[in-house]
Design a protein around this motif. Structure first.
Motif, PDB file in Angstrom:
ATOM      1  N   LEU A 268     -86.364   9.748  34.550  1.00 31.56           N
ATOM      2  CA  LEU A 268     -87.470   9.949  35.518  1.00 31.56           C
ATOM      3  C   LEU A 268     -88.953  10.069  35.272  1.00 31.56           C
ATOM      4  N   CYS A 269     -89.223  10.891  33.979  1.00 27.61           N
ATOM      5  CA  CYS A 269     -90.454  10.789  33.309  1.00 27.61           C
ATOM      6  C   CYS A 269     -91.291   9.546  33.040  1.00 27.61           C
ATOM      7  N   GLU A 270     -90.456   8.785  32.241  1.00 31.20           N
ATOM      8  CA  GLU A 270     -90.787   7.455  32.202  1.00 31.20           C
ATOM      9  C   GLU A 270     -91.003   6.773  33.162  1.00 31.20           C
ATOM     10  N   PHE A 271     -90.271   6.754  34.210  1.00 31.54           N
ATOM     11  CA  PHE A 271     -90.587   6.104  35.438  1.00 31.54           C
ATOM     12  C   PHE A 271     -91.926   6.494  36.353  1.00 31.54           C
ATOM     13  N   LEU A 272     -91.923   7.712  36.525  1.00 28.39           N
ATOM     14  CA  LEU A 272     -92.820   8.248  37.176  1.00 28.39           C
ATOM     15  C   LEU A 272     -94.338   8.094  36.401  1.00 28.39           C
ATOM     16  N   ASN A 273     -94.299   8.115  35.036  1.00 33.26           N
ATOM     17  CA  ASN A 273     -95.504   7.687  34.199  1.00 33.26           C
ATOM     18  C   ASN A 273     -95.959   6.423  34.839  1.00 33.26           C
ATOM     19  N   GLN A 274     -94.954   5.439  35.147  1.00 30.91           N
ATOM     20  CA  GLN A 274     -95.528   3.948  35.348  1.00 30.91           C
ATOM     21  C   GLN A 274     -95.923   3.991  36.673  1.00 30.91           C
ATOM     22  N   VAL A 275     -95.280   4.819  37.631  1.00 30.17           N
ATOM     23  CA  VAL A 275     -95.752   4.832  39.122  1.00 30.17           C
ATOM     24  C   VAL A 275     -97.189   5.420  38.944  1.00 30.17           C
ATOM     25  N   SER A 276     -97.411   6.488  38.526  1.00 27.20           N
ATOM     26  CA  SER A 276     -98.663   7.273  38.542  1.00 27.20           C
ATOM     27  C   SER A 276     -99.756   6.293  38.070  1.00 27.20           C
ATOM     28  N   GLY A 277     -99.392   5.709  37.033  1.00 27.18           N
ATOM     29  CA  GLY A 277    -100.424   4.466  36.530  1.00 27.18           C
ATOM     30  C   GLY A 277    -100.787   3.605  37.348  1.00 27.18           C
ATOM     31  N   GLU A 278     -99.855   3.028  38.193  1.00 25.28           N
ATOM     32  CA  GLU A 278    -100.440   2.352  39.286  1.00 25.28           C
ATOM     33  C   GLU A 278    -101.318   2.915  40.347  1.00 25.28           C
ATOM     34  N   TYR A 279    -100.986   4.211  40.681  1.00 26.33           N
ATOM     35  CA  TYR A 279    -101.667   4.979  41.586  1.00 26.33           C
ATOM     36  C   TYR A 279    -102.910   5.729  41.465  1.00 26.33           C
ATOM     37  N   THR A 280    -103.119   5.820  39.945  1.00 27.37           N
ATOM     38  CA  THR A 280    -104.116   6.890  39.583  1.00 27.37           C
ATOM     39  C   THR A 280    -105.560   6.302  39.971  1.00 27.37           C
ATOM     40  N   GLU A 281    -105.612   5.097  39.758  1.00 28.89           N
ATOM     41  CA  GLU A 281    -106.940   4.443  40.225  1.00 28.89           C
ATOM     42  C   GLU A 281    -107.291   4.490  41.627  1.00 28.89           C
ATOM     43  N   ARG A 282    -106.037   3.922  42.491  1.00 29.81           N
ATOM     44  CA  ARG A 282    -106.301   3.755  43.962  1.00 29.81           C
ATOM     45  C   ARG A 282    -106.609   5.232  44.511  1.00 29.81           C
ATOM     46  N   LEU A 283    -105.904   6.502  43.957  1.00 25.79           N
ATOM     47  CA  LEU A 283    -106.021   7.552  44.476  1.00 25.79           C
ATOM     48  C   LEU A 283    -107.329   8.107  44.057  1.00 25.79           C
ATOM     49  N   LYS A 284    -108.092   7.598  42.828  1.00 27.99           N
ATOM     50  CA  LYS A 284    -109.478   8.122  42.335  1.00 27.99           C
ATOM     51  C   LYS A 284    -110.516   7.492  43.335  1.00 27.99           C
TER      52      LYS A 284
END
Length: 638
Positions: A487-503
């Motif tokens: 889960l930690c590795e999976f959510l790191n990938q998901v957050s990487g895709e959404y960090t910029e969009r949320l920013k």
């Protein structure tokens, strides 16, 4: 004054019970304390003398004598003629006087007491007689002198005691009448009302039993300990014994009066409220017994066999016991009684087993198992009818569930078919609008119309795709490809895709994971779609310039938590938000179809997980739970 209870003749201290109590206390102390110590002391003296004459060591004996001497000396001083009006003789064995302080003086009272004590020096029990002589007149100011003074004091105030007693009784009766009349009266909003509260709510017969028990306890204390109380005051209070004893008796009398007063007030309150009988536990129990007898009569058909056989066998047992009561037939009576009890036990047991089977069937139905029927042929009477009713209920529920399932399936198929039918022309519209945009140049108005056409077509396409996916997820048409996911590795990938969009939207994504890997079994693609829907939901509906929290924790299960603060007032519950087409933005000014959370819930359940939404004011929290994956053993080194 004529002889009688209040005459001086009847108040002779030397013939009183008070003197006897004091004599008994002193005699008991002499027999159990003074005599054993003195006997031991004399034996030790003889032993020391023998050791000294035989040139032996008497140090141990001398040390014990030194320890024992102060106790004996203290008692001898206290019992000496100079310090007490009492003279005594200790007689053991065949009238052998062991110790005596009586020298033939005149005495006013003589009493003798016998005690059986355990003489450790003799290694056996011994009977000790104590003769008690009380000198007359009393010349020494000891406990006898003080007791006599108190005794005479009581004689002097006998008439005052009578008057005080009468006045006290009149006063208590007056107070009781007033308290009974005033009991329960309370002024509420200007009206006199009878109020019943506190202990007065206890059933009256139960309250009566409690008060009677308390009164009996007090009477027991009075009867068994009043003399001991008097003895205590004799020894420690001296001339004030009468005052303290009278005070203790007065306190007990006041407690008795308080119990009677409380009981009378409770009775008066209930009588005023006309609920005395209704609040009696015995009346309630009689009503309960009446209901039980009525129930037995109504269900007589169920237990009639056991009842009939019980009555018959009991009658036979009684007949044999009355008319054939012979010692040699005792065994026959015993066997008949055992057969009676055994028959009743068997019938009752069969009934209870049948009832238990019906209860188990009801429990199975409550758990959702409506396919299983109960065998009606194994029951009889009312129980057979109940078994038939249960089977009918099972059939009706099964039919209703089948109809509901069929209806949901038809609805889903309709949505899917309509969505497919709409998707084809919609694709043509999107393609044509794209060709128009590329085929020439347009003025500002025409360009705006093309932009609106393209945007709305894309929104409609997304809605149709969501409808198709929601339909597949709810009907189970999607087959998850389960695999082990960190889960930690999976959510790191998901957050990487959404960090910029949320920013870009003014939001900051905060991810927190434990130090140890958290492994679950899930479909990676479906889990990504779930997280995509949750983070898209946060992107659309979160308040700007805040943080969106994404965290992982592991306990009995693995948990994924998404938290954000809504930009819109949430007037719906978490359960309503997962309903199709329900949105947190009630005005529907934002993008979205209202299907994202519903799809996420369906996909989570497909993978064996659970999803829970909590709404606390504007705080929006989603918790996903998945079972932890079993650890895969590492390959052995070769």
């Amino acid at each position: 004054m004529a002889a009688g209870f209040y005459s001086q003749k009847e108040w002779d201290y030397f013939k009183s019970g008070s003197l006897s109590r004091l004599n008994y206390l002193n005699a008991s102390e002499i027999a159990h304390t003074y005599y054993p110590n003195l006997y031991r002391y004399r034996m030790l003296e003889e032993e020391r003398k023998a050791l000294t004459e035989g040139s032996g060591s008497a140090d141990r004996v001398s040390a014990e004598l030194d320890q024992l001497y102060p106790k004996i000396h203290q008692d001898q001083v206290r019992l000496s003629p100079e310090n007490t009006n009492l003279r005594f003789s200790i007689i053991v064995g065949d009238s052998n006087i062991f110790e005596s302080t009586y020298q033939g003086e005149d005495y006013g009272s003589f009493e003798t007491y016998s005690f059986t004590i355990n003489n450790e020096d003799l290694g056996q029990q011994e009977t000790v007689q104590i003769d008690m002589y009380l000198m007359k007149p009393l010349t020494v100011a000891d406990s006898y002198y003080q007791d006599s003074w108190s005794y005479q004091k009581l004689y002097d105030i006998r008439y005052l005691v009578i008057v005080q007693g009468v006045l006290s009784w009149v006063g208590m009766v007056a107070v009781m009448v007033y308290m009974i009349c005033a009991a329960g009266h309370v002024e509420i909003e200007g009206r006199d009302t009878i109020v019943q509260n506190g202990f007065h709510l206890i059933p009256f017969d139960l309250l009566t039993l409690l008060l009677v028990g308390l009164a009996n306890l007090m009477a027991y204390i009075r009867s068994h300990y009043s003399s001991s109380l008097m003895d205590f005051f004799h020894l420690v209070r001296g001339s004030q014994v009468f005052n303290y004893y009278a005070l203790s008796i007065s306190i007990m009398g006041m407690l008795d009066f308080g119990l009677i007063m409380f009981w009378s007030m409770s009775l008066a309150i209930r009588a005023k409220r006309h609920n005395l009988w209704e609040q009696m536990l015995l009346v309630r129990q009689l009503g309960w017994m009446k209901d039980q007898i009525k129930s037995i009569w109504q269900h007589l058909s169920i237990i009639r066999k056991g009842l009939i056989w019980t009555i018959v066998l009991t009658a036979v047992s009684i007949t044999v016991g009355v008319f054939l009561s012979r010692p040699d037939l005792t065994w026959a009576i015993v066997l008949l009684c055992l057969a009676d009890a055994l028959t009743a036990l068997i019938l009752i047991n069969r009934y209870q087993i049948a009832r238990r089977r019906l209860g188990n069937q009801i429990h199975q139905m409550a758990e959702g198992n409506i396919e299983q029927h109960i065998d009606e042929t194994t029951f009889s009477g009312e129980l057979a009818r109940e078994a038939q009713d249960l089977n009918r209920i099972s059939d009706v529920v099964k039919t209703a569930v089948d109809e509901r399932t069929r209806s949901d399936r038809l609805k889903t198929e309709l949505i899917t078919n309509v969505s497919h039918d709409i998707k084809t022309p919609l694709t043509n519209i999107i393609n044509c609008s794209d060709l128009l945009r590329r085929s020439g140049t347009y003025d500002q108005t025409q360009t705006h119309y093309l932009d609106v056409l393209t945007e709305q077509s894309e929104k409609m396409k997304k809605l149709i795709e969501d409808l198709i996916e929601a339909s597949k997820a709810s009907t189970g048409n999607i087959k998850p490809q389960m695999g082990q996911i960190d889960l930690c590795e999976f959510l790191n990938q998901v957050s990487g895709e959404y960090t910029e969009r949320l920013k870009v939207a003014g939001l900051e994504l905060v991810l927190s994971c434990p130090d140890q890997p958290v492994q679950i079994m899930a479909d990676g693609a479906l889990l990504y779609r779930v997280m995509d829907n949750l983070l898209s939901n946060a992107l659309k509906y979160s308040q700007k310039e805040i943080r969106v929290y994404l965290s992982v924790s592991a306990g009995r299960d693995a948990a994924i938590m998404v938290r954000n603060v809504s930009n819109y007032q949430l007037n719906v519950s978490g359960e309503e938000l997962v309903t199709r087409f329900v949105r947190g933005d009630a005005s529907r000014h934002t993008e979205g179809s209202g299907l994202g959370l519903s799809i996420a819930l369906s996909l989570t359940q497909l993978m064996g997980g659970t999803m829970k939404i909590d709404v606390d004011g504007d705080l929006f929290k989603v918790v996903l739970n998945f079972p932890l994956a079993k650890a895969v053993p590492a390959a052995a080194d070769t």
